[in-house]
Design a protein around this motif. Structure first.
Motif, PDB file in Angstrom:
ATOM      1  N   GLU A  41     -79.988  16.977  57.520  1.00  0.00           N
ATOM      2  CA  GLU A  41     -81.179  16.539  56.786  1.00  0.00           C
ATOM      3  C   GLU A  41     -82.146  15.790  57.701  1.00  0.00           C
ATOM      4  OE1 GLU A  41     -82.029  14.577  52.439  1.00  0.00           O
ATOM      5  OE2 GLU A  41     -80.325  13.826  53.591  1.00  0.00           O
ATOM      6  N   GLY A  42     -83.404  16.196  57.660  1.00  0.00           N
ATOM      7  CA  GLY A  42     -84.450  15.511  58.412  1.00  0.00           C
ATOM      8  C   GLY A  42     -84.574  15.925  59.868  1.00  0.00           C
ATOM      9  N   LEU A  43     -83.708  16.811  60.347  1.00  0.00           N
ATOM     10  CA  LEU A  43     -83.811  17.239  61.744  1.00  0.00           C
ATOM     11  C   LEU A  43     -84.921  18.272  61.889  1.00  0.00           C
ATOM     12  CD1 LEU A  43     -80.049  17.616  62.766  1.00  0.00           C
ATOM     13  CD2 LEU A  43     -81.618  15.741  63.300  1.00  0.00           C
ATOM     14  N   ASN A  44     -85.709  18.135  62.959  1.00  0.00           N
ATOM     15  CA  ASN A  44     -86.761  19.116  63.216  1.00  0.00           C
ATOM     16  C   ASN A  44     -86.220  20.247  64.094  1.00  0.00           C
ATOM     17  OD1 ASN A  44     -86.929  18.327  65.994  1.00  0.00           O
ATOM     18  ND2 ASN A  44     -88.315  16.646  65.443  1.00  0.00           N
ATOM     19  N   ASP A  45     -87.045  21.270  64.325  1.00  0.00           N
ATOM     20  CA  ASP A  45     -86.586  22.438  65.099  1.00  0.00           C
ATOM     21  C   ASP A  45     -86.127  22.057  66.500  1.00  0.00           C
ATOM     22  OD1 ASP A  45     -86.778  24.420  63.170  1.00  0.00           O
ATOM     23  OD2 ASP A  45     -88.855  24.904  63.649  1.00  0.00           O
ATOM     24  N   GLU A  46     -86.800  21.128  67.123  1.00  0.00           N
ATOM     25  CA  GLU A  46     -86.400  20.706  68.471  1.00  0.00           C
ATOM     26  C   GLU A  46     -85.022  20.044  68.448  1.00  0.00           C
ATOM     27  OE1 GLU A  46     -87.877  17.298  71.541  1.00  0.00           O
ATOM     28  OE2 GLU A  46     -89.447  18.636  70.761  1.00  0.00           O
ATOM     29  N   GLN A  47     -84.786  19.207  67.465  1.00  0.00           N
ATOM     30  CA  GLN A  47     -83.494  18.534  67.352  1.00  0.00           C
ATOM     31  C   GLN A  47     -82.376  19.515  67.005  1.00  0.00           C
ATOM     32  OE1 GLN A  47     -84.964  15.779  64.453  1.00  0.00           O
ATOM     33  NE2 GLN A  47     -85.029  14.074  65.929  1.00  0.00           N
ATOM     34  N   LEU A  48     -82.691  20.545  66.223  1.00  0.00           N
ATOM     35  CA  LEU A  48     -81.693  21.553  65.875  1.00  0.00           C
ATOM     36  C   LEU A  48     -81.257  22.375  67.086  1.00  0.00           C
ATOM     37  CD1 LEU A  48     -83.127  22.784  62.469  1.00  0.00           C
ATOM     38  CD2 LEU A  48     -80.981  21.528  62.810  1.00  0.00           C
ATOM     39  N   ARG A  60     -78.116  24.130  65.442  1.00  0.00           N
ATOM     40  CA  ARG A  60     -78.451  25.328  64.666  1.00  0.00           C
ATOM     41  C   ARG A  60     -77.305  26.354  64.735  1.00  0.00           C
ATOM     42  NH1 ARG A  60     -83.397  26.902  63.172  1.00  0.00           N
ATOM     43  NH2 ARG A  60     -84.379  25.618  64.796  1.00  0.00           N
ATOM     44  N   PRO A 105     -83.708  29.851  60.100  1.00  0.00           N
ATOM     45  CA  PRO A 105     -83.675  28.465  59.604  1.00  0.00           C
ATOM     46  C   PRO A 105     -82.265  28.112  59.118  1.00  0.00           C
ATOM     47  CG  PRO A 105     -85.576  29.631  58.723  1.00  0.00           C
ATOM     48  CD  PRO A 105     -84.725  30.659  59.414  1.00  0.00           C
ATOM     49  N   SER A 107     -81.426  26.389  56.714  1.00  0.00           N
ATOM     50  CA  SER A 107     -81.336  26.418  55.253  1.00  0.00           C
ATOM     51  C   SER A 107     -80.723  27.721  54.750  1.00  0.00           C
ATOM     52  CB  SER A 107     -82.719  26.202  54.633  1.00  0.00           C
ATOM     53  OG  SER A 107     -83.610  27.229  55.049  1.00  0.00           O
ATOM     54  N   ARG A 169     -75.877  12.949  66.321  1.00  0.00           N
ATOM     55  CA  ARG A 169     -76.958  12.144  65.742  1.00  0.00           C
ATOM     56  C   ARG A 169     -76.730  10.653  65.999  1.00  0.00           C
ATOM     57  NH1 ARG A 169     -79.561  14.450  60.265  1.00  0.00           N
ATOM     58  NH2 ARG A 169     -81.058  12.896  60.988  1.00  0.00           N
TER      59      ARG A 169
END
Length: 174
Positions: A41-48, A60, A105, A107, A169
């Motif tokens: 939750e709350g992670l952006n594409d760079e963090q994934l 990811r 994604p 999701s 995290r």
């Protein structure tokens, strides 16, 4: 490195599987989709795209791997419940993690993971103790697994990979 690769340790079990263990592991599987969703939750594409350790999969890839792996195990359960000691079809998880759908994604795989677990838990809750004694053969490991042990392994497996994400995290403060 060992604690980065195995943040909750390796799966270990000795002796017969107890009813209490089965119930506990089913509860873990029931809760895993929510735990996975909260972990990313709350992670952006760079963090994934961050690996959980040097040379490890990205967050990811871990999410997509969980859906792939647990989907395969759910099918293995159904095979073992409907066939006599089936030989399961292994899959090349590292190669699967490199396929283009592992860029989708997260999701998508979280929804798939949730659907698989909903069906799987429904099946598990309806099984008799004899059902958990049914077996399948894994040709890569040259090993026979009871469904009771496989349940414990996959309860551990899900927690293991969620811990990869949450421990990363924590280390990075994200």
């Amino acid at each position: 490195m060992s604690n980065l690769q195995y943040p909750i340790g390796k799966f270990q079990h000795e002796g017969a599987v107890t009813q209490a263990e089965l119930e506990s592991w089913i509860q873990v599987l029931d809760q895993l989709p929510q735990r996975l969703s909260r972990a990313v939750e709350g992670l952006n594409d760079e963090q994934l795209e961050l690996p959980y350790h040097d040379g490890g999969w990205t967050i990811r890839q871990v999410v997509h791997h969980l859906a792939d792996s647990h989907m395969n195990c759910y099918i293995r359960f159904k095979l073992a419940l409907t066939e006599d000691h089936p030989t399961i079809k292994p899959y090349m998880e590292k190669s699967w993690a490199e396929l283009s759908d592992s860029k989708a994604p997260v999701s998508v795989s979280i929804s798939l993971f949730e659907a698989i677990h909903t069906r799987w838990v429904f099946l598990l809750q309806s099984m008799s103790s004899e059902g958990f004694d049914r077996t399948f053969y894994h040709p890569v490991y040259d090993q026979t697994y009871s469904l009771g042990i496989a349940l414990g392994m996959y309860a551990w497996h899900g927690q293991h990979h969620v811990a990869h994400i949450t421990s990363l995290r924590e280390r990075l403060g994200i």
